[in-house]
Design a protein around this motif. Structure first.
Motif, PDB file in Angstrom:
ATOM      1  N   ASP A  41       0.847  -1.187   0.000  1.00  0.00           N
ATOM      2  CA  ASP A  41       0.000   0.000   0.000  1.00  0.00           C
ATOM      3  C   ASP A  41       0.889   1.247   0.000  1.00  0.00           C
ATOM      4  N   PHE A  42       1.343   1.632  -1.182  1.00  0.00           N
ATOM      5  CA  PHE A  42       2.231   2.788  -1.307  1.00  0.00           C
ATOM      6  C   PHE A  42       1.517   4.087  -0.946  1.00  0.00           C
ATOM      7  N   THR A  43       0.228   4.168  -1.230  1.00  0.00           N
ATOM      8  CA  THR A  43      -0.540   5.371  -0.897  1.00  0.00           C
ATOM      9  C   THR A  43      -0.529   5.602   0.606  1.00  0.00           C
ATOM     10  N   GLN A  44      -0.723   4.553   1.380  1.00  0.00           N
ATOM     11  CA  GLN A  44      -0.681   4.664   2.838  1.00  0.00           C
ATOM     12  C   GLN A  44       0.686   5.159   3.293  1.00  0.00           C
ATOM     13  N   ARG A  45       1.737   4.590   2.756  1.00  0.00           N
ATOM     14  CA  ARG A  45       3.086   4.961   3.162  1.00  0.00           C
ATOM     15  C   ARG A  45       3.401   6.409   2.766  1.00  0.00           C
ATOM     16  N   GLN A  46       2.954   6.834   1.598  1.00  0.00           N
ATOM     17  CA  GLN A  46       3.175   8.219   1.169  1.00  0.00           C
ATOM     18  C   GLN A  46       2.443   9.193   2.087  1.00  0.00           C
ATOM     19  N   LYS A  47       1.226   8.847   2.490  1.00  0.00           N
ATOM     20  CA  LYS A  47       0.465   9.716   3.403  1.00  0.00           C
ATOM     21  C   LYS A  47       1.153   9.806   4.761  1.00  0.00           C
TER      22      LYS A  47
END
Length: 177
Positions: A41-47
């Motif tokens: 989950d790259f979106t989670q990590r970016q957030k």
């Protein structure tokens, strides 16, 4: 968690190239090496990284306190990775060509700490991690900090004896001169 943070700091600061499995920027409790083909989950990590970056810019001390109080959410590992790799990028020559000097510790808890210095010219990075944490934590499983280390000393020998260190880029997780 402490062992994972220690391993992360060591692989970032030790000689050679740090190797990370994608998706392990937060806690990963795999019994074997994670598979780099699994979904992340790259979106989670970016957030999370954007939130950490903003909090660091506005109130670093509060962020560090919060990360230490809630290590189970994994942000502390992402923070260490972010700041550690950023320091490695900013001090590329130091980490590419710098000498490695193991550190010696003295005192009643000297066997419970490991560290080394990377040095090149006027640049020096100090990496120190706890070891044997379960022994140190006791039944309360508290981080071994503060007065726990009062009687344990770091010994700098030779040319390093004259080096004065200050809190660095990702203090309290590391120091730079």
């Amino acid at each position: 968690m402490v062992n994972s943070l220690s391993q992360t700091l060591l692989k970032i600061t030790a000689p050679g190239l740090p190797d990370f499995y994608q998706g392990t920027e937060l806690w990963d409790f795999s019994m074997v090496d994670p598979d780099n083909r699994r979904p992340v989950d790259f979106t989670q990590r970016q957030k999370i990284l954007a939130d950490i970056s903003a909090a660091y810019a506005s109130d670093r001390n509060n962020l560090l306190r919060e990360l230490m109080e809630k290590p189970e959410d994994g942000r502390i590992k992402l923070f260490l990775t972010w700041k550690g790799l950023g320091t490695r990028r900013d001090k590329a020559e130091l980490f590419r060509k710098g000498q490695y000097h193991p550190l010696e510790f003295a005192g009643p808890r000297s066997e419970m700490v490991f560290g080394f210095v990377r040095a090149l010219g006027d640049d020096t990075a100090l990496a120190i991690v706890p070891r044997l944490f379960a022994k140190a934590a006791g039944n309360e499983a508290q981080y071994p900090m503060g007065i726990f280390w009062d009687d344990t000393n770091l010994t700098l020998a030779g040319a390093l004896a004259t080096v004065r260190f200050r809190a660095g880029t990702f203090a309290p997780l590391g120091c730079l001169r």
